[in-house]
Design a protein around this motif. Sequence first.
Motif, PDB file in Angstrom:
ATOM      1  N   ILE A  34       6.308  -1.995   5.047  1.00  0.00           N
ATOM      2  CA  ILE A  34       4.959  -2.412   4.667  1.00  0.00           C
ATOM      3  C   ILE A  34       4.884  -2.647   3.164  1.00  0.00           C
ATOM      4  CG2 ILE A  34       2.527  -1.683   4.576  1.00  0.00           C
ATOM      5  CD1 ILE A  34       3.057  -0.095   7.149  1.00  0.00           C
ATOM      6  N   VAL A  35       5.471  -1.734   2.390  1.00  0.00           N
ATOM      7  CA  VAL A  35       5.458  -1.866   0.930  1.00  0.00           C
ATOM      8  C   VAL A  35       6.237  -3.104   0.490  1.00  0.00           C
ATOM      9  CG1 VAL A  35       6.218  -0.796  -1.220  1.00  0.00           C
ATOM     10  CG2 VAL A  35       5.103   0.589   0.520  1.00  0.00           C
ATOM     11  N   LYS A  36       7.332  -3.387   1.179  1.00  0.00           N
ATOM     12  CA  LYS A  36       8.123  -4.578   0.846  1.00  0.00           C
ATOM     13  C   LYS A  36       7.270  -5.849   1.023  1.00  0.00           C
ATOM     14  CE  LYS A  36      12.208  -4.538   2.582  1.00  0.00           C
ATOM     15  NZ  LYS A  36      13.312  -4.662   3.575  1.00  0.00           N
ATOM     16  N   CYS A  37       6.520  -5.910   2.122  1.00  0.00           N
ATOM     17  CA  CYS A  37       5.654  -7.070   2.363  1.00  0.00           C
ATOM     18  C   CYS A  37       4.498  -7.099   1.364  1.00  0.00           C
ATOM     19  CB  CYS A  37       5.122  -7.041   3.795  1.00  0.00           C
ATOM     20  SG  CYS A  37       6.391  -7.235   5.053  1.00  0.00           S
ATOM     21  N   TYR A  38       3.951  -5.922   1.070  1.00  0.00           N
ATOM     22  CA  TYR A  38       2.857  -5.845   0.094  1.00  0.00           C
ATOM     23  C   TYR A  38       3.326  -6.326  -1.281  1.00  0.00           C
ATOM     24  CZ  TYR A  38      -0.277  -3.685  -3.314  1.00  0.00           C
ATOM     25  OH  TYR A  38      -1.116  -3.467  -4.377  1.00  0.00           O
ATOM     26  N   ASP A  39       4.500  -5.898  -1.701  1.00  0.00           N
ATOM     27  CA  ASP A  39       5.043  -6.334  -2.998  1.00  0.00           C
ATOM     28  C   ASP A  39       5.232  -7.850  -3.033  1.00  0.00           C
ATOM     29  OD1 ASP A  39       5.062  -3.790  -3.995  1.00  0.00           O
ATOM     30  OD2 ASP A  39       7.186  -3.413  -3.577  1.00  0.00           O
ATOM     31  N   ASP A  40       5.701  -8.399  -1.912  1.00  0.00           N
ATOM     32  CA  ASP A  40       5.866  -9.848  -1.840  1.00  0.00           C
ATOM     33  C   ASP A  40       4.505 -10.545  -1.961  1.00  0.00           C
ATOM     34  OD1 ASP A  40       7.506 -12.366  -0.856  1.00  0.00           O
ATOM     35  OD2 ASP A  40       5.696 -12.283   0.385  1.00  0.00           O
ATOM     36  N   TYR A  41       3.513  -9.997  -1.280  1.00  0.00           N
ATOM     37  CA  TYR A  41       2.170 -10.604  -1.328  1.00  0.00           C
ATOM     38  C   TYR A  41       1.629 -10.585  -2.759  1.00  0.00           C
ATOM     39  CZ  TYR A  41      -2.616 -11.725   0.019  1.00  0.00           C
ATOM     40  OH  TYR A  41      -3.848 -12.337   0.140  1.00  0.00           O
ATOM     41  N   ILE A  42       1.748  -9.436  -3.431  1.00  0.00           N
ATOM     42  CA  ILE A  42       1.231  -9.303  -4.798  1.00  0.00           C
ATOM     43  C   ILE A  42       1.964 -10.243  -5.746  1.00  0.00           C
ATOM     44  CG2 ILE A  42       1.031  -7.725  -6.750  1.00  0.00           C
ATOM     45  CD1 ILE A  42      -1.020  -7.270  -4.522  1.00  0.00           C
ATOM     46  N   SER A  43       3.262 -10.398  -5.546  1.00  0.00           N
ATOM     47  CA  SER A  43       4.029 -11.278  -6.442  1.00  0.00           C
ATOM     48  C   SER A  43       3.618 -12.743  -6.279  1.00  0.00           C
ATOM     49  CB  SER A  43       5.526 -11.125  -6.175  1.00  0.00           C
ATOM     50  OG  SER A  43       5.867 -11.623  -4.894  1.00  0.00           O
ATOM     51  N   ASN A  44       3.144 -13.116  -5.088  1.00  0.00           N
ATOM     52  CA  ASN A  44       2.745 -14.495  -4.829  1.00  0.00           C
ATOM     53  C   ASN A  44       1.268 -14.764  -5.111  1.00  0.00           C
ATOM     54  OD1 ASN A  44       5.022 -16.187  -3.538  1.00  0.00           O
ATOM     55  ND2 ASN A  44       5.191 -14.223  -2.501  1.00  0.00           N
ATOM     56  N   TYR A  45       0.410 -13.778  -4.820  1.00  0.00           N
ATOM     57  CA  TYR A  45      -1.037 -14.039  -4.897  1.00  0.00           C
ATOM     58  C   TYR A  45      -1.801 -13.069  -5.795  1.00  0.00           C
ATOM     59  CZ  TYR A  45       0.342 -16.387  -0.570  1.00  0.00           C
ATOM     60  OH  TYR A  45       0.980 -17.160   0.357  1.00  0.00           O
ATOM     61  N   GLY A  46      -1.180 -11.939  -6.136  1.00  0.00           N
ATOM     62  CA  GLY A  46      -1.918 -10.923  -6.872  1.00  0.00           C
ATOM     63  C   GLY A  46      -2.862 -10.174  -5.950  1.00  0.00           C
ATOM     64  N   SER A  47      -3.588  -9.219  -6.500  1.00  0.00           N
ATOM     65  CA  SER A  47      -4.557  -8.462  -5.712  1.00  0.00           C
ATOM     66  C   SER A  47      -5.812  -9.307  -5.535  1.00  0.00           C
ATOM     67  CB  SER A  47      -4.899  -7.145  -6.424  1.00  0.00           C
ATOM     68  OG  SER A  47      -5.860  -6.423  -5.694  1.00  0.00           O
ATOM     69  N   ASP A  48      -6.183  -9.581  -4.284  1.00  0.00           N
ATOM     70  CA  ASP A  48      -7.345 -10.428  -4.024  1.00  0.00           C
ATOM     71  C   ASP A  48      -8.184  -9.826  -2.904  1.00  0.00           C
ATOM     72  OD1 ASP A  48      -6.017 -10.976  -1.668  1.00  0.00           O
ATOM     73  OD2 ASP A  48      -5.310 -12.943  -2.296  1.00  0.00           O
ATOM     74  N   LYS A  49      -9.217 -10.550  -2.489  1.00  0.00           N
ATOM     75  CA  LYS A  49     -10.164 -10.030  -1.502  1.00  0.00           C
ATOM     76  C   LYS A  49      -9.504  -9.775  -0.146  1.00  0.00           C
ATOM     77  CE  LYS A  49     -11.778 -14.668  -0.163  1.00  0.00           C
ATOM     78  NZ  LYS A  49     -12.953 -15.551  -0.051  1.00  0.00           N
ATOM     79  N   TYR A  50      -8.433 -10.497   0.165  1.00  0.00           N
ATOM     80  CA  TYR A  50      -7.800 -10.340   1.463  1.00  0.00           C
ATOM     81  C   TYR A  50      -6.965  -9.055   1.561  1.00  0.00           C
ATOM     82  CZ  TYR A  50      -8.983 -15.289   1.990  1.00  0.00           C
ATOM     83  OH  TYR A  50      -9.660 -16.489   2.072  1.00  0.00           O
ATOM     84  N   ILE A  51      -6.452  -8.581   0.448  1.00  0.00           N
ATOM     85  CA  ILE A  51      -5.558  -7.428   0.463  1.00  0.00           C
ATOM     86  C   ILE A  51      -6.243  -6.168  -0.072  1.00  0.00           C
ATOM     87  CG2 ILE A  51      -4.524  -7.589  -1.855  1.00  0.00           C
ATOM     88  CD1 ILE A  51      -2.631  -7.147   1.481  1.00  0.00           C
ATOM     89  N   ARG A  52      -7.450  -6.327  -0.636  1.00  0.00           N
ATOM     90  CA  ARG A  52      -8.091  -5.206  -1.319  1.00  0.00           C
ATOM     91  C   ARG A  52      -8.390  -4.033  -0.391  1.00  0.00           C
ATOM     92  NH1 ARG A  52     -11.188  -8.076  -4.806  1.00  0.00           N
ATOM     93  NH2 ARG A  52      -9.258  -8.200  -5.995  1.00  0.00           N
ATOM     94  N   GLU A  53      -8.807  -4.313   0.829  1.00  0.00           N
ATOM     95  CA  GLU A  53      -9.103  -3.219   1.755  1.00  0.00           C
ATOM     96  C   GLU A  53      -7.868  -2.371   2.012  1.00  0.00           C
ATOM     97  OE1 GLU A  53     -10.710  -2.398   6.303  1.00  0.00           O
ATOM     98  OE2 GLU A  53     -10.411  -4.454   5.605  1.00  0.00           O
ATOM     99  N   PHE A  54      -6.718  -3.027   2.166  1.00  0.00           N
ATOM    100  CA  PHE A  54      -5.457  -2.300   2.335  1.00  0.00           C
ATOM    101  C   PHE A  54      -5.190  -1.421   1.122  1.00  0.00           C
ATOM    102  CE2 PHE A  54      -0.962  -2.256   1.111  1.00  0.00           C
ATOM    103  CZ  PHE A  54      -0.404  -1.599   2.193  1.00  0.00           C
ATOM    104  N   GLU A  55      -5.415  -1.947  -0.072  1.00  0.00           N
ATOM    105  CA  GLU A  55      -5.156  -1.190  -1.300  1.00  0.00           C
ATOM    106  C   GLU A  55      -6.082   0.013  -1.417  1.00  0.00           C
ATOM    107  OE1 GLU A  55      -3.485  -4.562  -4.367  1.00  0.00           O
ATOM    108  OE2 GLU A  55      -5.645  -4.504  -4.008  1.00  0.00           O
ATOM    109  N   ILE A  56      -7.348  -0.169  -1.050  1.00  0.00           N
ATOM    110  CA  ILE A  56      -8.314   0.934  -1.127  1.00  0.00           C
ATOM    111  C   ILE A  56      -7.944   2.031  -0.137  1.00  0.00           C
ATOM    112  CG2 ILE A  56     -10.720   1.570  -0.672  1.00  0.00           C
ATOM    113  CD1 ILE A  56     -11.488  -1.226  -1.730  1.00  0.00           C
ATOM    114  N   GLN A  57      -7.608   1.635   1.087  1.00  0.00           N
ATOM    115  CA  GLN A  57      -7.292   2.615   2.127  1.00  0.00           C
ATOM    116  C   GLN A  57      -5.998   3.372   1.844  1.00  0.00           C
ATOM    117  OE1 GLN A  57      -7.272   0.489   5.839  1.00  0.00           O
ATOM    118  NE2 GLN A  57      -9.489   0.398   5.983  1.00  0.00           N
ATOM    119  N   ASN A  58      -5.098   2.766   1.086  1.00  0.00           N
ATOM    120  CA  ASN A  58      -3.784   3.372   0.864  1.00  0.00           C
ATOM    121  C   ASN A  58      -3.472   3.572  -0.608  1.00  0.00           C
ATOM    122  OD1 ASN A  58      -2.562   3.222   3.778  1.00  0.00           O
ATOM    123  ND2 ASN A  58      -3.486   1.223   3.395  1.00  0.00           N
ATOM    124  N   ALA A  59      -4.525   3.700  -1.414  1.00  0.00           N
ATOM    125  CA  ALA A  59      -4.343   3.820  -2.862  1.00  0.00           C
ATOM    126  C   ALA A  59      -3.449   4.999  -3.217  1.00  0.00           C
ATOM    127  CB  ALA A  59      -5.703   3.958  -3.542  1.00  0.00           C
TER     128      ALA A  59
END
Length: 521
Positions: A346-371
């Motif tokens: 999951i972290v590997k995919c999250y890191d890939d997402y952040i490297s391509n798009y940064g933290s945005d509205k689509y991923i923020r809920e995941f970040e809040i729940q797993n901060a």
Amino acid sequence: MKLFLFIVTLILLVSCKDEKPAAIEPTKQYVNAVIIIDNQMDSIPVVIRDLPSFENSQSNILLFNNGVDTLTWRKNSDDIVRISSRINKLQTLLIKPNDTLRVQLKDSVLHITGDVVDWETFKVIETSEIDSVQNLRDQLHGRYFTKSEPGLKPTKFINDYELIELYAGGFYNRELINKELDSIAKIIALERETLDLKLEYIDEEIENKSFNPRTGKLLKSVALRDYFNILSSWSRYVRENNAIRLNPNFNELSEARDEGFLINAITDPKYMNEEILVGKYGTSTMHSYLNVLQSKYSYATKNWIKSKFHKTYFELPERLDGELLKVAKSTAIHKMMSWNEPWPEIVKCYDDYISNYGSDKYIREFEIQNAKKLNLERSLDNTDLLLANTLTKSISLTDLIKAQKGKPVYVDFWASWCPPCIDNMPASKALEKRLGDKVNFIYISIDTDEQSWKKSERQISLKAENSFIALNYELSDFVIKENLNEIPRYFIYDQSGKLYDTKAAAPDDPNIYNLLEAIAK
């Protein structure tokens, strides 16, 4: 003069008659829809929900207790509203700008009146042409399916028939299906034809102004979702057979293709409509689309169906681009969490997402729940198992055992998605009560989704001070050393904090009480 006074009086009377009292009854000047709630039941709230979105995977839930209230519902948009109480079934309605719904809970009955459109009825699209195609599909389908008798659960097997939840509850002949995959391909082709006819019909109705474009978009999303769900359901029977595939035009059988005919069935660009699938109404449809892509990787275990959305995640750029790819990637990460895939993946995919798009509205809920886990991930000492609960930031298992005041400790490793774990909880709590203060009990969840853990923790009524979630379960040297890869699993530590048994008896074992009491002496 008298005539003048009469005219003035008449004007005042007319003015007073037209003036509305200061009440909750709205007029059609509202752009927003309005829901008027009249709850006459004590301690039973009226529950009003909307659809989940990509920004918030959970529905917004509003509770209205005893009394009268008014809810203004969105602005300038058609939408879905779901209304229920715990003593009344859920009702799903299509609500439009300027609609006025009146919801009354009285004498244990939920009454809904006003500008009401029942969504479950409205979304059913039927024409003679669609009926004709569906009849052909049903004739084929009937060869493999028999309805189940009442009361059977979806896990029961009878001879060659397996009970699943596709269409109505019933049994599918797995052996016959495997022999006749060409017929299954034809069924799916008919499903696709049905979908095409529905989409054409919706476009015609929008053009004729029978449907609001936004309502049409919602209907299209539902039609696509249902189609993807059907493909996903059939995937369990066809994904293991590589001999039968469909070519891209979906009308003829052809040589094997690596992606499989189920994948071909959803890659038509007209189905990947960004306007539909990125919007709020596309949430469940996107989930269903990913289920089909992931179907070739999933497999069943004794207690669970294992998914591998992390593999699908890195295949998405081959099929999608632009905003559609971004939403599909963020949805895949959410699905990894809900299906408890390995945290490192999951972290590997999250890191890939952040490297391509940064933290945005689509991923923020995941970040809040797993901060908590994300912040600790790169600084963890993975020698020990790191834990957290709702009362403390984090603590290692070693330090937690040391803090048990010289008493033996019975550790219960479990997860919210593990039925045997949940089934054993009453016995574990009964054993804890029976032993009193002689033995300390600790419950450690290996969930990857903190919200699922917290929800189950509340449902099971675990005490916050002895309930924890493992933060580095897949990475911990302790887990690897003890081969802690199956749950439920029970550990016992003696009074000195020494590991006494790494495969202790379950709490319902008749001998476990005597063993723990003996260690406590």
